[in-house]
Design a protein around this motif. Sequence first.
Motif, short mmCIF file in Angstrom:
data_model
loop_
_atom_site.label_atom_id
_atom_site.label_comp_id
_atom_site.label_asym_id
_atom_site.label_seq_id
_atom_site.Cartn_x
_atom_site.Cartn_y
_atom_site.Cartn_z
N ILE A 97 -70.19 1.81 0.37
CA ILE A 97 -70.60 0.48 -0.11
C ILE A 97 -69.68 -0.01 -1.22
CG2 ILE A 97 -72.43 -0.80 -1.26
CD1 ILE A 97 -74.44 0.89 0.33
N ALA A 98 -69.31 0.86 -2.15
CA ALA A 98 -68.43 0.46 -3.25
C ALA A 98 -67.11 -0.09 -2.70
CB ALA A 98 -68.17 1.63 -4.19
N LYS A 99 -66.58 0.55 -1.69
CA LYS A 99 -65.33 0.09 -1.08
C LYS A 99 -65.54 -1.22 -0.32
CE LYS A 99 -61.55 1.46 1.93
NZ LYS A 99 -60.99 2.48 2.80
N ALA A 100 -66.58 -1.27 0.49
CA ALA A 100 -66.82 -2.44 1.33
C ALA A 100 -67.12 -3.69 0.50
CB ALA A 100 -67.97 -2.17 2.30
N LEU A 101 -67.86 -3.53 -0.61
CA LEU A 101 -68.27 -4.68 -1.41
C LEU A 101 -67.46 -4.84 -2.70
CD1 LEU A 101 -72.15 -4.52 -1.04
CD2 LEU A 101 -70.46 -5.60 0.45
N ASP A 102 -66.48 -3.96 -2.90
CA ASP A 102 -65.61 -4.02 -4.07
C ASP A 102 -66.42 -4.16 -5.36
OD1 ASP A 102 -63.24 -4.00 -5.52
OD2 ASP A 102 -63.00 -6.20 -5.37
N THR A 103 -67.32 -3.20 -5.56
CA THR A 103 -68.17 -3.22 -6.74
C THR A 103 -68.53 -1.80 -7.15
OG1 THR A 103 -70.11 -4.25 -7.75
CG2 THR A 103 -70.40 -3.35 -5.53
N GLN A 104 -69.22 -1.68 -8.26
CA GLN A 104 -69.71 -0.38 -8.70
C GLN A 104 -71.04 -0.07 -8.00
OE1 GLN A 104 -71.61 1.40 -12.72
NE2 GLN A 104 -69.66 0.34 -13.03
N VAL A 105 -71.18 1.17 -7.58
CA VAL A 105 -72.42 1.64 -6.96
C VAL A 105 -72.82 2.93 -7.66
CG1 VAL A 105 -73.54 2.40 -4.81
CG2 VAL A 105 -71.80 0.60 -4.74
N ARG A 106 -74.10 3.08 -7.93
CA ARG A 106 -74.60 4.30 -8.55
C ARG A 106 -75.63 4.96 -7.64
NH1 ARG A 106 -75.11 2.88 -15.02
NH2 ARG A 106 -72.93 2.25 -15.25
N CYS A 107 -75.69 6.28 -7.76
CA CYS A 107 -76.70 7.05 -7.03
C CYS A 107 -77.01 8.31 -7.83
CB CYS A 107 -76.25 7.39 -5.62
SG CYS A 107 -74.80 8.45 -5.53
N ILE A 108 -78.16 8.87 -7.57
CA ILE A 108 -78.58 10.08 -8.28
C ILE A 108 -77.57 11.20 -7.96
CG2 ILE A 108 -80.13 10.95 -6.49
CD1 ILE A 108 -80.94 10.88 -10.24
N ALA A 109 -77.34 12.06 -8.94
CA ALA A 109 -76.30 13.09 -8.79
C ALA A 109 -76.70 14.20 -7.83
CB ALA A 109 -75.94 13.68 -10.15
N SER A 110 -77.99 14.37 -7.58
CA SER A 110 -78.42 15.43 -6.66
C SER A 110 -79.50 14.89 -5.74
CB SER A 110 -78.96 16.62 -7.46
OG SER A 110 -80.12 16.24 -8.17
N GLY A 111 -80.00 15.71 -4.88
CA GLY A 111 -81.04 15.30 -3.93
C GLY A 111 -82.44 15.42 -4.47
N TRP A 112 -82.63 15.29 -5.79
CA TRP A 112 -83.94 15.36 -6.42
C TRP A 112 -84.60 16.71 -6.22
CZ3 TRP A 112 -85.21 12.10 -10.04
CH2 TRP A 112 -84.74 10.80 -10.00
N SER A 113 -83.90 17.76 -6.56
CA SER A 113 -84.46 19.10 -6.51
C SER A 113 -85.15 19.40 -7.84
CB SER A 113 -83.37 20.15 -6.26
OG SER A 113 -82.75 19.91 -5.02
N GLU A 114 -86.12 20.30 -7.79
CA GLU A 114 -86.84 20.70 -9.00
C GLU A 114 -85.85 21.19 -10.05
OE1 GLU A 114 -90.22 20.78 -11.13
OE2 GLU A 114 -90.17 20.28 -9.01
N GLY A 115 -85.99 20.72 -11.28
CA GLY A 115 -85.12 21.15 -12.37
C GLY A 115 -83.87 20.29 -12.55
N ASP A 116 -83.63 19.34 -11.67
CA ASP A 116 -82.46 18.46 -11.81
C ASP A 116 -82.66 17.49 -12.97
OD1 ASP A 116 -81.19 19.58 -9.65
OD2 ASP A 116 -81.80 18.05 -8.23
N ASP A 117 -81.57 17.06 -13.56
CA ASP A 117 -81.60 16.07 -14.63
C ASP A 117 -81.77 14.68 -14.00
OD1 ASP A 117 -81.17 14.32 -16.72
OD2 ASP A 117 -79.30 15.26 -17.38
N PRO A 118 -82.91 14.01 -14.23
CA PRO A 118 -83.13 12.71 -13.58
C PRO A 118 -82.23 11.60 -14.12
CG PRO A 118 -84.90 13.19 -15.11
CD PRO A 118 -84.03 14.42 -15.05
#
Length: 128
Positions: free
Chosen positions: A88-109
């Motif tokens: 999406i970042a490439k297609a729309l030439d913008t910044q995109v953010r997403c969570i760093a992990s798949g929401w596992s127990e103990g991950d930093d939200p």
Amino acid sequence: MSDERHPDIEVYIKNRPLEVILDWLGERCERVQTINSVGGTHALEIVIDSNTVPVMIHEKAVGKAWISVWFRSEDTPWVRDLDCAHEIAKALDTQVRCIASGWSEGDDPDEWWRVENGDAEKIQWQTS
């Protein structure tokens, strides 16, 4: 970060109007159907790579600049949120953010990927 398939995909797209995101979905998918739109929340059903996927879009998900796009299925072309963010970042030439992990127990939200100009960087993003 694991290379395991995420059970769903959610990304946050910066400074792009809903119409631009819908245009991209229309180009990327075989079909895009709006199921319901109330205010800034939109329920869609898409067919992408022959899979039917429910999608929720929330305008102004974080402040005024960010739109959330949540592909509510693992049946997407992307293994991880980060894969989708890059596309999406490439297609729309913008910044995109997403969570760093798949929401596992103990991950930093608050640990997120910031994807822009082909680069991905881990950041701390307090969204609330």
